[in-house]
Design an enzyme around this catalytic site. Sequence first.
Site, PDB file in Angstrom:
ATOM      1  N   GLU A  92       6.723  27.553  -6.518  1.00  0.00           N
ATOM      2  CA  GLU A  92       5.550  27.391  -5.656  1.00  0.00           C
ATOM      3  C   GLU A  92       5.455  28.402  -4.512  1.00  0.00           C
ATOM      4  O   GLU A  92       4.357  28.680  -4.037  1.00  0.00           O
ATOM      5  CB  GLU A  92       5.530  25.969  -5.074  1.00  0.00           C
ATOM      6  CG  GLU A  92       5.411  24.866  -6.112  1.00  0.00           C
ATOM      7  CD  GLU A  92       4.043  24.858  -6.807  1.00  0.00           C
ATOM      8  OE1 GLU A  92       3.056  25.212  -6.153  1.00  0.00           O
ATOM      9  OE2 GLU A  92       3.994  24.530  -8.009  1.00  0.00           O
ATOM     10  N   SER A 148       6.780 -41.388 -10.745  1.00  0.00           N
ATOM     11  CA  SER A 148       8.077 -41.997 -10.404  1.00  0.00           C
ATOM     12  C   SER A 148       9.001 -41.096  -9.594  1.00  0.00           C
ATOM     13  O   SER A 148      10.082 -41.530  -9.192  1.00  0.00           O
ATOM     14  CB  SER A 148       8.790 -42.416 -11.684  1.00  0.00           C
ATOM     15  OG  SER A 148       8.018 -43.361 -12.363  1.00  0.00           O
TER      16      SER A 148
END
Lengths: 736, 155
Positions: free
Chosen positions: A159, A433
């Site tokens: 780059e 229950s």
Amino acid sequence: MLILLLVVGAWLIYLDAQVRYKFEGKRWALPAQVYARALEIYDGRALNARSLEHELGLLHYRAVARLTGPGQYRRQGAQFEIWRRRHTLPDGEQEDLRVSFRLQNDVVVGLSSPDAAASFVTLEPFKIGGIYPASQEEREVLRYEEVPELLIAALLATEDQHYFEHWGVSPVAIARAMWANLRAGRVVQGGSTLTQQLVKNFYLSRERSLWRKLNEAAMALMLEAHYDKQAILETYINDIFLGQAGNTAIHGFGMASRFYFGKTLEECHLDELALLVAIIKGPSYYNPRRYPERAKARRNLVLRLMYEQGYIAEGAYQAWAASPLEVMARPQFQHDRYPAFMDLVKRQLRAEYDDEVLRSEGLRIYTTLDPQVQETLERAAGLTLAGLQDDTLQIGAVMVGVGTGEVQAVLGDRDPRYQGFNRALDAARPVGSLIKPAIYLRALMEPDRYHLLSPLQDQPFRLEFSNGDTWTPSNFDGESEGAVSLMSGLSRSLNIPSARLGLELGVPAVQAILRTLGVSGEMNPYPSLLLGAQSLTPFEVSKFYQTIASNGFNMPLRAIREVTTAEGESVSRYSIEIAQVIPPEAIYLLQYAMQQTMRTGTGKSAYRKLPAELNVAGKTGTTNDFRDSWFAGFSGDYLGVVWMGRDDNAPTRLTGASGALQVWSEVFRRLPQYPLSMVKPGAVEFVWYDAERQVLTDPECRGAEPVPMWGRAHHMPHEACRNGFTSFRSWLKSWF
Amino acid sequence: MVLRVMLLGWVLAVLLSGCASQPEQGVVPGLADEPAAERRKADTQPKPSAPPVEIPAQPEVNAAPDGAQPPAVTSVLDRASAALTLQQWKQASRYLDQAQRMAPRHPRVYLLYGDYYRALQKWAQARAMYQRCLSLSQPDSEWAHQARFRLADLP
């Protein structure tokens, strides 16, 4: 002319302020990172090989024949060797470390390390998600010293060859690019330096104009004037866009290495570093998953440039250029892997933190999620639901550590990845229950009135209200036995004795004990409360049962252990908080009766899957017309609460035992754990009971069973053996 | 009566030594003298051949002395204790949290937590921790004595 100069000067001052403000301030909005609990390994820890390998897989450890670096493990039968990665925990930096140990009967033994004296080792925690800003960006910020030299070499070679020589703009590079573009008749080469690329991405828009180019050049020069080359390069390395995972953008090489290879940048080989650099030019065009040939050609160009510029030798270039692309098939990012648990974490966080802070400060959230427990729950739910062959059945479930209050797993939907309605936290359904242990506990807290052998009437009755309504409870099978013991009433989940007991105690007393156990919110004031006409979510039931499982100690359920800053400084810690709310003697009796539920009562089908020696206690729950199937139960290590039913509240044909209990027992069958073992309080004594004759008897008598008592066994007759002795010796003993 | 005595004498002569070595039947659950260190974690694989037992066995938990815990737990607790002695509260709290995750049923964890909160004059939390220690200790164990003593000493 003067005006022009003034305008240009003002503009440059403005640009300079822009450059400095952003570079010196908060460079990126860093999302909060959320982690599962870190796996702690030490001798004596319950751990099975399958779960361990699963977790190593989540963390992207590679199985190898010989360890050569961090992020690897080797297994030979029950023997494991792991080279742990370096990582940061709230306790501090954890260096990379080699450890070996054996899993013997699902317990860690012989933990040792050639690198250090180790009696305890922690793996890095698995990242389970983040809290993102609207523009979702994933980024792992690295310091310059943490960046491999070869990556910098690849970057410069490809780059910006003269990065360390120019002042932010390279006239030579611009001239070269212009010449190349003129010759080609189109744009084939860029002349931007790394600094210019950073300025473009960091400060400016993607607009392509001369004005933007001028700004870019001016700002690049200013950046270089203010800051050193390393700081600029470090920012570039952390900022560059390198891929897309769904709606999340991958920025920076630190995150990209995890995204493409499932490892840290430090662990990447040269070919992998070169590929990351190759992608810069076009993360979409050079996407190695979609266009492997294109990406490989570009990678090899990077390698060639490195060779040509003297960064690597020819042999290395040839060897790495011939290597195949080894990119993970699926990205590692699975933010939605545990959505129901993340939902709980976010609710707890948002009660204490500003949304903006969560989305931008890079906080690290260390949670209590145990991936092994979570995946076991998901698998068990999947198997059970598949067996029931009903696509409309839904599920909500919570797993909590007994005695720690840490929420270890949450399931909010039959599809564990579903991100919508979270049934574990939001589906309030009648508990049936499941409420009964509260009634019996309330009774057992009065040792002068009740004990486990207290007789309860099991005869139908009708309650008439002042408005003319009536309430006529009946047992599940429609039968009644006349009288049963309190223990039998609970273990067999008989409605009539339970309702009678509740009415004896009074509905307000039952409401009060439910609140003491951790149930909050509005409560049914009518007797129907006694048979579970009270809607609770699985999470609320977990709070209630956690108090029972933790011997009467109330503790808030926690999903977060600690929050730190991005740098690791502690912001909040969430230690255990407890309060004793129930006498230990009453809890002991209740837990005993709840074990009977599992051994001989409504929960006994669990032992078709569980090993006989695993003591567990629990309670089934079924509501009218089989609309809700519940189970809540615990071992020594885990509490699990499961609800199954339909979103439209239609009947399911499932009882608590045939639905929720099946998921629960599948989970508990698979988890390595210690059984429930209770410490008998000093005031509790055992008596021997002959259930058939309903009398106290002697230990030697056949059929005699031990029953714990707190206080005295009221007026219970004592009789000698009638049905024979358990052994000849017992008989012999009875003579003296 | 004479017949009974003769019969008994004969039986005793035959079984004198053999009977003595037979295991006691009908041991009261919860009173088995089984050290925690020897308890094996329940095998998670089902054993179809093993029928469910009628009476749940209830081995005493954490009855064994501290030394019977995994060395890592003891080590973390020792560090917590040292940090408390040095009044390094933050560090002590961190070690205690770690120990609690590793051994949530170990009475010493809560005894030290109690000491930690007592040092910070958080009396309610200290009391709760000592009570938790008591609830996990055998009534005559050292941990129980220590917890009772400290509870009595709280304001």
